[in-house]
Design a protein around this motif. Structure first.
Motif, short mmCIF file in Angstrom:
data_model
loop_
_atom_site.label_atom_id
_atom_site.label_comp_id
_atom_site.label_asym_id
_atom_site.label_seq_id
_atom_site.Cartn_x
_atom_site.Cartn_y
_atom_site.Cartn_z
N ALA A 156 -8.34 29.34 46.34
CA ALA A 156 -9.09 29.78 47.51
C ALA A 156 -8.80 31.24 47.86
N PRO A 157 -9.80 31.96 48.40
CA PRO A 157 -9.53 33.32 48.87
C PRO A 157 -8.67 33.30 50.12
N LEU A 158 -7.89 34.35 50.30
CA LEU A 158 -7.00 34.41 51.46
C LEU A 158 -7.75 34.24 52.78
N GLN A 159 -8.95 34.83 52.83
CA GLN A 159 -9.70 34.80 54.09
C GLN A 159 -10.08 33.38 54.50
N SER A 160 -10.06 32.43 53.57
CA SER A 160 -10.47 31.07 53.89
C SER A 160 -9.31 30.20 54.37
N LEU A 161 -8.08 30.70 54.28
CA LEU A 161 -6.93 29.90 54.68
C LEU A 161 -6.86 29.78 56.20
N ASN A 162 -6.18 28.73 56.67
CA ASN A 162 -6.28 28.40 58.09
C ASN A 162 -5.38 29.22 59.00
N ASP A 163 -4.46 29.99 58.45
CA ASP A 163 -3.59 30.82 59.27
C ASP A 163 -4.23 32.19 59.43
N PRO A 164 -4.61 32.60 60.66
CA PRO A 164 -5.27 33.89 60.85
C PRO A 164 -4.38 35.09 60.57
N THR A 190 4.26 32.13 40.84
CA THR A 190 4.44 31.09 41.84
C THR A 190 5.32 31.66 42.94
N ILE A 191 4.89 31.54 44.17
CA ILE A 191 5.62 32.11 45.30
C ILE A 191 6.03 31.01 46.26
N THR A 192 7.32 30.97 46.58
CA THR A 192 7.82 30.07 47.62
C THR A 192 7.71 30.82 48.94
N VAL A 193 6.95 30.29 49.86
CA VAL A 193 6.67 30.97 51.13
C VAL A 193 7.96 31.10 51.95
N GLU A 194 8.15 32.29 52.50
CA GLU A 194 9.27 32.55 53.40
C GLU A 194 8.75 32.54 54.84
N TYR A 195 9.58 32.03 55.75
CA TYR A 195 9.15 31.89 57.14
C TYR A 195 10.04 32.77 58.03
N TRP A 234 5.33 27.54 60.79
CA TRP A 234 4.78 26.82 59.64
C TRP A 234 5.88 26.29 58.72
N LYS A 235 7.12 26.45 59.10
CA LYS A 235 8.24 26.15 58.21
C LYS A 235 8.24 24.71 57.70
N HIS A 236 7.79 23.78 58.52
CA HIS A 236 7.81 22.36 58.13
C HIS A 236 6.91 22.09 56.92
N GLU A 237 5.98 23.00 56.62
CA GLU A 237 5.08 22.77 55.48
C GLU A 237 5.78 22.94 54.13
N GLN A 238 6.90 23.65 54.09
CA GLN A 238 7.65 23.85 52.84
C GLN A 238 6.70 24.27 51.71
N GLU A 239 5.98 25.33 51.96
CA GLU A 239 4.84 25.69 51.10
C GLU A 239 5.24 26.45 49.84
N ILE A 240 4.57 26.09 48.75
CA ILE A 240 4.66 26.80 47.48
C ILE A 240 3.24 27.17 47.07
N ARG A 241 3.06 28.40 46.56
CA ARG A 241 1.73 28.86 46.22
C ARG A 241 1.66 29.35 44.77
N ILE A 242 0.58 28.97 44.10
CA ILE A 242 0.22 29.63 42.85
C ILE A 242 -0.77 30.73 43.23
#
Length: 335
Positions: free
Chosen positions: A29-37, A132-137, A171-179
């Protein structure tokens, strides 16, 4: 590493998501479509005195015109990099399959499902070179400093992480990883990357059975999420797969190139192993043709040698398949 993707919504969305599973595709998905403004929002440290101080060391002079020109150049480089970054495709996943908030937000209040992937296998087929990026909060937005700009090529991963891998601590509880891919759109993956599907405890039985039917033969495990007694937590209950005995998905036996294998003084003692390794690779789902086989000189030991088999993949790419003696002897093959 196992990662998880929550899905849910209207029946139309569920059908679309199920179709993507059938085709072994994910949508970047494009960044602009993600739910975090606040996605890809940064603070640029462009204080003139800092730039002047650093550039003065480079030019060994106080040529204001040169400094202003270089400062403008850095701004243009940064602007271009951010524009490129905003065209990246993002596939967001979590390290958790049983977070009650993720089930509520992304799986239609527990009516949807959660997909379990093997991350390495997911990237292996078409995305192996993508980061692959592990999101930092953090409490504050990321800052790109003038130092980050001096060697943009060297710091590209750092700046990319700041742009698409940093979010608020809320958003920390999401424990997000991104490709992160170079462009948006659909990407194919090896169907074996899909390991399990967890259905929400409000999901319809009809949808669960449909999912099992259209994904039969892939060796997937299925679970139903249930609230634990006297607790705010969820637990998984394994479901019986009515299609457990279906033929293996994409099963075929690929041809072997003429003259393969060729045995010499090195490979002759391993003839049986090499022949068995070839038979294993011929049954790989994406193997189009075996074109070489030999004893690996860089992998394995004398007691447990490694054979490599080279094959053309269904997409035309050439790959080496490495397999050790103990794996070869333990492998059971279908006819």
């Amino acid at each position: 590493m196992r990662v998880f993707k929550y899905r849910g919504g209207s029946k139309e969305i569920l059908r679309r998501d199920l179709q993507s599973l059938v085709k072994s595709q994910i949508y970047m998905a494009p960044l602009q479509s993600l739910n975090d403004p606040f996605e890809a929002k940064i603070i640029t440290d462009g204080k003139t005195f800092e730039v002047s101080k650093i550039l003065s060391l480079i030019f060994s002079c106080n040529d204001e015109a040169k400094i202003k020109e270089a400062e403008k150049g850095f701004s243009e480089i940064l602007k271009k990099f951010i524009e490129i970054s905003l065209s990246f495709g993002i596939y967001s996943m979590s390290k958790s399959y049983n977070d009650e908030l993720l089930w509520a937000y992304y799986a239609d209040a527990h009516r949807g499902f959660c997909i379990e992937y093997d991350l390495e296998k997911l990237k292996e087929y078409k995305m192996e070179t993508e980061p692959t990026i592990t999101v930092e909060y953090n409490d504050k937005m990321p800052i790109i400093t003038t130092l980050d700009l001096f060697n943009l090529e060297k710091n590209k991963q750092l700046i990319q992480t700041k742009l698409v891998g940093t979010k608020s601590k809320r958003w920390k509880h999401e424990q997000e990883i991104r490709i992160v891919t170079g462009q948006t759109g659909l990407y194919d993956y090896d169907y074996r990357a899909l390991k399990s599907i967890y259905f929400g405890y409000r999901s319809e039985e009809r949808f669960r059975k449909l999912t099992m039917r259209v994904l039969k033969g892939r060796g997937i495990k299925y679970y139903l999420m249930q609230p634990k007694d006297s607790s705010y937590e969820f637990e998984k209950i394994e479901l019986d797969d009515p299609f457990i005995n279906a033929p293996h998905y994409l099963f075929s036996i690929a041809p072997v190139d003429d003259g393969i294998p060729y045995f010499d003084n090195i490979t002759k003692p391993y003839e049986d192993l090499i022949l068995k390794a070839i038979e294993i690779v011929r049954r790989e789902p994406y193997c189009d043709k075996v074109i070489d086989a030999y004893l690996s000189s860089s992998k394995g030991t004398k007691e447990n040698p490694v054979i490599y088999v080279t094959y053309t993949r269904s997409d035309g790419l050439i790959r080496n398949f490495f397999i050790a003696k103990n794996e070869i002897l333990a492998r059971k093959m279908e006819n």
